[in-house]
Scaffold this active site. Structure first.
Site, short mmCIF file in Angstrom:
data_model
loop_
_atom_site.label_atom_id
_atom_site.label_comp_id
_atom_site.label_asym_id
_atom_site.label_seq_id
_atom_site.Cartn_x
_atom_site.Cartn_y
_atom_site.Cartn_z
N ASP A 49 0.82 -1.20 0.00
CA ASP A 49 0.00 0.00 0.00
C ASP A 49 0.86 1.26 0.00
O ASP A 49 0.35 2.38 -0.12
CB ASP A 49 -1.01 0.00 1.16
N SER A 50 2.17 1.07 0.07
CA SER A 50 3.10 2.17 -0.12
C SER A 50 2.91 2.82 -1.49
O SER A 50 3.37 3.95 -1.73
CB SER A 50 4.55 1.69 0.02
N ASP A 88 -1.06 -6.16 -0.27
CA ASP A 88 -1.48 -5.57 1.01
C ASP A 88 -2.99 -5.42 1.10
O ASP A 88 -3.64 -5.00 0.13
CB ASP A 88 -0.87 -4.17 1.16
N LYS A 118 -1.10 -9.35 2.88
CA LYS A 118 -0.37 -8.87 4.05
C LYS A 118 -1.27 -7.94 4.85
O LYS A 118 -2.04 -7.16 4.28
CB LYS A 118 0.91 -8.13 3.64
N GLU A 120 -1.23 -5.53 8.70
CA GLU A 120 -0.45 -5.00 9.80
C GLU A 120 -1.11 -5.31 11.12
O GLU A 120 -2.34 -5.34 11.22
CB GLU A 120 -0.29 -3.48 9.64
N GLU A 187 9.46 -4.05 10.71
CA GLU A 187 9.82 -2.73 10.19
C GLU A 187 10.22 -1.75 11.29
O GLU A 187 9.62 -1.73 12.37
CB GLU A 187 8.65 -2.12 9.40
#
Length: 273
Positions: A49-50, A88, A118, A120, A187
């Site tokens: 999602d970056s 993501d 993915k 978080e 991270e």
């Protein structure tokens, strides 16, 4: 359907089994042409999602949508023959409930053909990870600095310097591993803690701003290629300096267009004789 001549792609099970063998090579990818260039060299490609910040100029990843992730996931899949591809789950697509997470994860898998998703989170997301993996959704975890939580954590900074903070990250790592994730991103975590976590959990750790002792590494491809010169995080190494080269190439193009030296005769179509 015949599989003759098809290249066997790396699976999430293969990635999980790589712990303790050799470091796992990972990069982000958002488009078909870049995916084709990265694919021969990478074990895992993350449609992160970056992309919201890298491609769309957003301040954070919070504004990224499911539709954006699916569109770019599809683009990357068109360029991949070898690497495992993970997409993501964007902010708001999984935090409400484990059922919401499954619906959106299943949609991503169906519409992109990727290998897993993915998300978080640590202890608070362990039940969701378990729910997804029990229903056939491979999950790539993400602990330590979590960009989707930037609005509540006060910005981007390294974590684990206080014992309270370090203990929370340890618990998060253990919870995500025990919930069934096949690997996890670590991270923005101080090096000794990332090293400790890597030794403690049974699944691969993929570091970004963490430790060389992690089971693999990942960077945003555009950072690694030197496409951004205005900001360079401490954990990024430019393996190329493409921004100046691109700028120079565009300058040369502009000069030739203005001078009418491009296109030359060989770049045009002429009547057949």
């Amino acid at each position: 359907m015949s599989t003759v001549g098809q290249t066997k792609r790396t699976t999430t099970a293969t990635i999980e089994a790589m712990k303790g063998t050799r470091p796992i090579v990972s990069l982000t990818a958002y488009t078909t042409p870049i995916a084709r260039l990265l694919d021969p060299h990478c074990d895992l490609l993350l449609v992160g999602d970056s992309l919201g910040m890298v491609l769309y100029g957003m301040e954070t990843t919070v504004g990224v949508t499911m539709e954006m992730m699916i569109a770019h996931g599809q683009a990357v899949m068109r360029g991949v023959k070898h690497a495992c591809v993970i997409v993501d789950l964007p902010f708001g697509a999984y935090q409400e409930s484990k059922e919401q997470a499954f619906r959106n994860a299943a949609r991503i898998l169906k519409e992109t053909g990727c290998d897993g998703v993915k998300l978080e989170g640590g202890e608070e997301m362990a039940e969701t990870v378990s729910f997804l993996t029990a229903r056939g959704v491979p999950v790539f975890g993400h602990i330590g600095l979590m960009p989707q939580l930037v609005n509540t954590t006060g910005g981007y900074r390294s974590l684990g310097r206080s014992e309270k903070e370090a203990d929370k990250i340890r618990r998060d790592a253990r919870a995500i591993a025990e919930a069934g994730a096949f690997a996890m991103v670590v991270e923005g975590t101080i090096e000794p803690l990332a090293r400790e976590i890597t030794a403690a959990v049974s699944i691969p750790t993929i570091g970004i701003g963490a430790s060389a002792a992690c089971d693999g590494q990942i960077l945003v491809s555009d950072d690694m290629l030197g496409l951004f010169n205005d900001f360079k995080p401490r954990f990024v190494k430019h393996f190329a300096e493409l921004a100046p080269a691109i700028s120079k190439a565009v300058e040369a193009y502009a000069d030739e267009v203005k001078a009418r030296s491009f296109p030359a005769l060989e770049h045009t179509f002429q009547p057949k004789k």
